[in-house]
Design a protein around this motif. Structure first.
Motif, mmCIF file in Angstrom:
data_model
loop_
_atom_site.group_PDB
_atom_site.id
_atom_site.type_symbol
_atom_site.label_atom_id
_atom_site.label_comp_id
_atom_site.label_asym_id
_atom_site.label_seq_id
_atom_site.Cartn_x
_atom_site.Cartn_y
_atom_site.Cartn_z
ATOM 1 N N TYR A 76 17.376 18.630 -10.395
ATOM 2 C CA TYR A 76 17.131 17.483 -9.529
ATOM 3 C C TYR A 76 16.968 16.232 -10.388
ATOM 4 O O TYR A 76 16.112 16.192 -11.283
ATOM 5 C CB TYR A 76 15.890 17.713 -8.669
ATOM 6 N N ARG A 110 21.616 17.750 -8.245
ATOM 7 C CA ARG A 110 21.342 17.042 -6.995
ATOM 8 C C ARG A 110 20.581 15.766 -7.309
ATOM 9 O O ARG A 110 19.481 15.798 -7.851
ATOM 10 C CB ARG A 110 20.551 17.938 -6.048
ATOM 11 N N ARG A 138 25.695 16.633 -3.335
ATOM 12 C CA ARG A 138 25.264 16.084 -4.629
ATOM 13 C C ARG A 138 24.185 15.014 -4.488
ATOM 14 O O ARG A 138 23.508 14.693 -5.455
ATOM 15 C CB ARG A 138 26.470 15.469 -5.362
#
Length: 512
Positions: A76, A110, A138
């Motif tokens: 992330y 992401r 994404r």
């Protein structure tokens, strides 16, 4: 007796610690009220960090971190205060390009854009340039306040990342964010530390930056914080012979501590801001502390304090080999003790440490202040060094305009290539400068008529009907041997502006 501030004839000055000042609440109100207009109108300048060069540098460093961290779980990338969204767009494009060439392309990355203003998040949801990344999984959005929140909920994934439900690894991007988080100020005298108190009176309710600031030295302190690490770092600034004022990034340190609890396997922080990296530079002899005013207020960041805190947590700090003049780009790593982070360090050294985005920004500033324009080849070289960046290309092609009549085929090909490479990186905000119109002018001038037609068409789509744009579209159709389309464009231009009778290309947009 309390002193009165300029512009506050009857209100007594209330001096308090900087971190307790109403400035910070006023900043929040400014961003919530202004929304995307803060960036569209350039009230908040942002291209210094929202550019292709920095986005590409960050993408390379993130891929290095991914190699070092290992594992197959999603990474992330959380951008604090993502603002207009331009950096996220450029980063994702750069990561897409570089990632395809690496063995890490199949590991999910992401990107999470965060902000405190719901209106700003709404703008991202509706932006056509971000939509493909949202559809592919994404890109996600979350409301997150770096000043107080302990976690956030992802809109698309419908997952909450919090201390009780951490991610495997997290990258935090903070471009011009830390300087806007709460800070404290202290005065150092003869090895002793005193609070440096501020009184702030807004001169205009709608502008958080339009305040009168007044400072005075307060009581002596030895341990102003509950955190022993904070007090120990602060004492580093009170060595023998040191005297002056120092800012302490208490809000950023608290924020980093909360963010570190969201990653169980490692955290990389990438921060670009103005500030100081050495302890000796953190203490200024100026009477008052420097504040930047841009719709809201921000102060320089003590990267030295951040580095000292990270080191005490077992982390690692990556700093440029020489001082950055315009924008300091730092990287901080937290994770399992003893990890070498070799790929991350190599990527940082290659992308940032030797000058990187700061050197390119300096070159652009020099271009704007030069009395004699650079030669065409030097301008093309600067475009290549900055990457295919729409704003940089626009800045560089303007000085080329008077030379295009005599340009040889090679120069025309290079200008065409530079514009066409930059255009896909364009992120529309609706700024007054109509970039597709001006790119269309340059393409027409270098005889790239079909591409010029496409850019004039983009100008109509993004900025609306304009007589000059439709006239120039007609000229493109003439050059392309399409008389029917040319006549239609000319007729439409004259309907919009009946007095329009240009002899050739219209270089300035009309007001209909």
């Amino acid at each position: 007796m309390p002193q009165s501030l300029p512009g506050a004839r009857h209100a007594p000055a209330v001096y308090r610690r900087l971190s307790e000042s109403p400035l910070w609440a006023a900043q929040r109100r400014f961003y919530e009220r202004a929304g995307i207009e803060a960036w569209r109108t350039a009230t908040v300048p942002h291209h210094v960090t929202n550019n292709v060069a920095l986005a590409t540098a960050y993408a390379r460093i993130v891929l290095g971190f991914l190699r070092d961290a290992g594992g197959r779980e999603p990474l992330y990338v959380v951008e604090l205060g993502a603002g207009c969204g331009r950096f996220a767009f450029l980063f994702l494009r750069a990561l897409e390009t570089i990632g395809h060439r690496s063995r890490l392309a199949d590991i999910p990355v992401r990107y999470v854009m965060t902000d405190v203003a719901e209106a700003t998040i709404g703008f991202w949801r509706a932006h056509e340039a971000l939509a493909p990344f949202v559809r592919s999984g994404r890109l996600d959005f979350a409301r997150f306040d770096a000043d107080r929140d302990r976690g956030f909920r992802l809109e698309g994934e419908r997952r909450t990342i919090a201390p009780g439900a951490p991610a495997a690894r997290i990258v935090v991007i903070a471009n011009y964010v830390f300087g806007a988080l709460r800070q404290d100020a202290f005065a150092v005298r003869a090895g002793l530390i005193h609070e440096y108190l501020v009184a702030a009176v807004p001169a205009h309710r709608r502008n958080a930056a339009n305040v009168s600031l007044s400072w005075r030295v307060g009581a002596r302190v030895t341990a102003p914080y509950a955190e022993g690490d904070f007090n120990a770092i602060l004492r580093d600034y009170a060595g023998p012979g040191i005297a002056g004022r120092v800012l302490f990034p208490v809000g950023t340190l608290h924020g980093l501590a909360r963010l570190a609890a969201l990653a169980r396997g490692g955290m990389l922080v990438l921060a670009a801001d103005r500030g100081t990296a050495r302890a000796s530079d953190a203490v200024t002899r100026a009477v008052d502390l420097e504040a930047a005013r841009h719709g809201a207020l921000s102060f320089p960041v003590s990267f030295h304090a951040l580095q000292a805190w990270l080191t005490r947590q077992g982390g690692m700090s990556l700093r440029p080999s020489r001082a950055h003049r315009h924008v300091h780009v730092a990287a901080f790593l937290l994770g399992p003790r003893g990890r070498a982070w070799r790929a991350t360090r190599r990527a940082y050294a290659k992308a940032v440490a030797g000058g990187g985005p700061d050197a390119l920004y300096a070159a652009r500033r020099d271009l704007a202040t030069r009395t004699r324009p650079l030669a065409p080849r030097a301008l093309l070289s600067l475009m290549r060094r900055c990457g295919p960046d729409p704003r940089v290309v626009a800045e560089c092609v303007r000085p080329l305009w008077p030379r295009l009549a005599d340009a040889d085929a090679s120069l025309r090909r290079d200008i065409r290539a530079a514009i066409l490479a930059a255009w896909p990186n364009y992120y529309h905000l609706g700024e007054p400068y109509d970039l597709p119109f001006n790119f269309g002018l340059m393409l027409y001038a270098v005889r790239a008529y079909d591409e010029a037609r496409a850019l004039f068409g983009a100008s109509v789509r993004l900025y609306g009907d304009d007589a000059a744009t439709h006239w120039n579209l007609g000229l493109c159709y003439v050059a392309l041997g399409k008389p029917r389309e040319a006549h239609a464009s000319f007729r439409h231009a004259r309907r919009l502006a009946p007095d329009l009778r240009p002899a050739g290309l219209v270089t300035v947009k009309t007001r209909c």
